[in-house]
Design an enzyme around this catalytic site. Structure first.
Site, PDB file in Angstrom:
ATOM      1  N   CYS A   1       1.013  -1.146   0.039  1.00  0.00           N
ATOM      2  CA  CYS A   1       0.097  -0.093   0.138  1.00  0.00           C
ATOM      3  C   CYS A   1       0.895   1.423   0.055  1.00  0.00           C
ATOM      4  O   CYS A   1       2.004   1.264  -0.557  1.00  0.00           O
ATOM      5  CB  CYS A   1      -1.165  -0.006   1.205  1.00  0.00           C
ATOM      6  SG  CYS A   1      -0.418   0.093   2.942  1.00  0.00           S
TER       7      CYS A   1
ATOM      8  N   ARG B   1      -3.477  -0.476   5.294  1.00  0.00           N
ATOM      9  CA  ARG B   1      -4.186  -1.606   4.505  1.00  0.00           C
ATOM     10  C   ARG B   1      -3.504  -2.896   4.342  1.00  0.00           C
ATOM     11  O   ARG B   1      -3.715  -3.943   4.564  1.00  0.00           O
ATOM     12  CB  ARG B   1      -4.534  -1.203   3.137  1.00  0.00           C
ATOM     13  CG  ARG B   1      -6.008  -0.289   3.080  1.00  0.00           C
ATOM     14  CD  ARG B   1      -6.082   0.535   1.685  1.00  0.00           C
ATOM     15  NE  ARG B   1      -4.866   1.615   1.620  1.00  0.00           N
ATOM     16  CZ  ARG B   1      -4.795   2.377   0.455  1.00  0.00           C
ATOM     17  NH1 ARG B   1      -6.067   2.084  -0.329  1.00  0.00           N
ATOM     18  NH2 ARG B   1      -4.226   3.276   0.485  1.00  0.00           N
TER      19      ARG B   1
ATOM     20  N   ASP C   1     -10.139  -8.151 -17.273  1.00  0.00           N
ATOM     21  CA  ASP C   1      -9.421  -8.745 -18.197  1.00  0.00           C
ATOM     22  C   ASP C   1      -9.498  -8.215 -20.055  1.00  0.00           C
ATOM     23  O   ASP C   1      -8.698  -8.278 -20.598  1.00  0.00           O
ATOM     24  CB  ASP C   1      -9.438 -10.177 -18.200  1.00  0.00           C
ATOM     25  CG  ASP C   1      -8.791 -10.774 -17.069  1.00  0.00           C
ATOM     26  OD1 ASP C   1      -8.025 -10.218 -16.420  1.00  0.00           O
ATOM     27  OD2 ASP C   1      -9.231 -11.960 -16.606  1.00  0.00           O
TER      28      ASP C   1
END
Length: 211
Positions: free
Chosen positions: A10, A16, A117
């Site tokens: 992070c 996080r 994707d």
């Protein structure tokens, strides 16, 4: 089979990514976990809200921040970032490691999130076409260049419109940043990370079975 080694990344390695590291360590002992930050102050403590949250959950926790360096990046089999901007910074600093750098949510994506994707493939296709055009146009005279450029820009408008449509359908691949927020915001981020890590573990288990 050797343990898979994951580095969570992070910004400052105080909120996080330390949460991701401790969540994974407490969920799966077949995966090694570490964490780091792209702008971390080495030795800085974890956020007090993270400490409170993990105390609430009776999860043992000690942590000092560390900057992501080459040794740690090379140690990891996967570098999983909390946001797309963290991913971009890691790829900028370690371009040769692109095969193992993902956002956490990207790596843990469900079938419904595979739209990401499609977007990546389309963006790559456009960049390849641009590169080929810029290479080929240098071989033409000035008049031909102008004609070919106009044709290419017409084609690109359609391609870019398709890319924009794909982009608008994308789920967010970022983990929300609770820094400076309330303990409730930290709980929300913790749950978000935990859900993604559970899916990440499922993917790794599936890939191990598939060989």
């Amino acid at each position: 089979m050797d343990k898979v080694r994951v580095v969570f990344v992070c910004t400052g390695n105080t909120c996080r990514s330390p949460m991701a590291e401790v969540i994974l360590k407490n969920k799966n002992n077949k995966i090694e976990a570490k964490s780091a930050g792209v702008f971390a102050a080495n030795g800085a403590p974890a956020s007090r809200q993270v400490e409170i949250l993990l105390e609430e959950k009776n999860v043992p926790f000690t942590h000092t921040a560390k900057m992501l360096d080459r040794n740690l990046a090379e140690w990891g089999d996967l570098l999983l970032t909390m946001t797309s901007s963290h991913k971009a910074l890691v790829l900028r600093d370690f371009p040769g490691m692109s095969h193992k750098v993902y956002t956490l949510k990207e790596y843990a994506a469900t079938e419904n999130e595979k739209k990401y994707d499609e977007y990546q493939e389309k963006a790559a296709e456009i960049e390849m076409k641009r590169a080929a055009f810029l290479h080929d146009i240098t071989k033409l005279d000035t008049e031909e260049q102008a004609e070919k450029r106009q044709q290419f820009e017409t084609e690109m408008r359609k391609e870019l419109s398709e890319l924009q449509t794909l982009e608008q359908a994308l789920p967010s691949m970022d983990i929300s940043d609770p820094f400076g927020g309330t303990i409730e915001q930290y709980r929300t981020t913790y749950s978000e990370i935990e859900e993604a890590i559970e899916r990440m573990i499922e993917r790794l288990d599936r890939e191990e079975l598939e060989g």
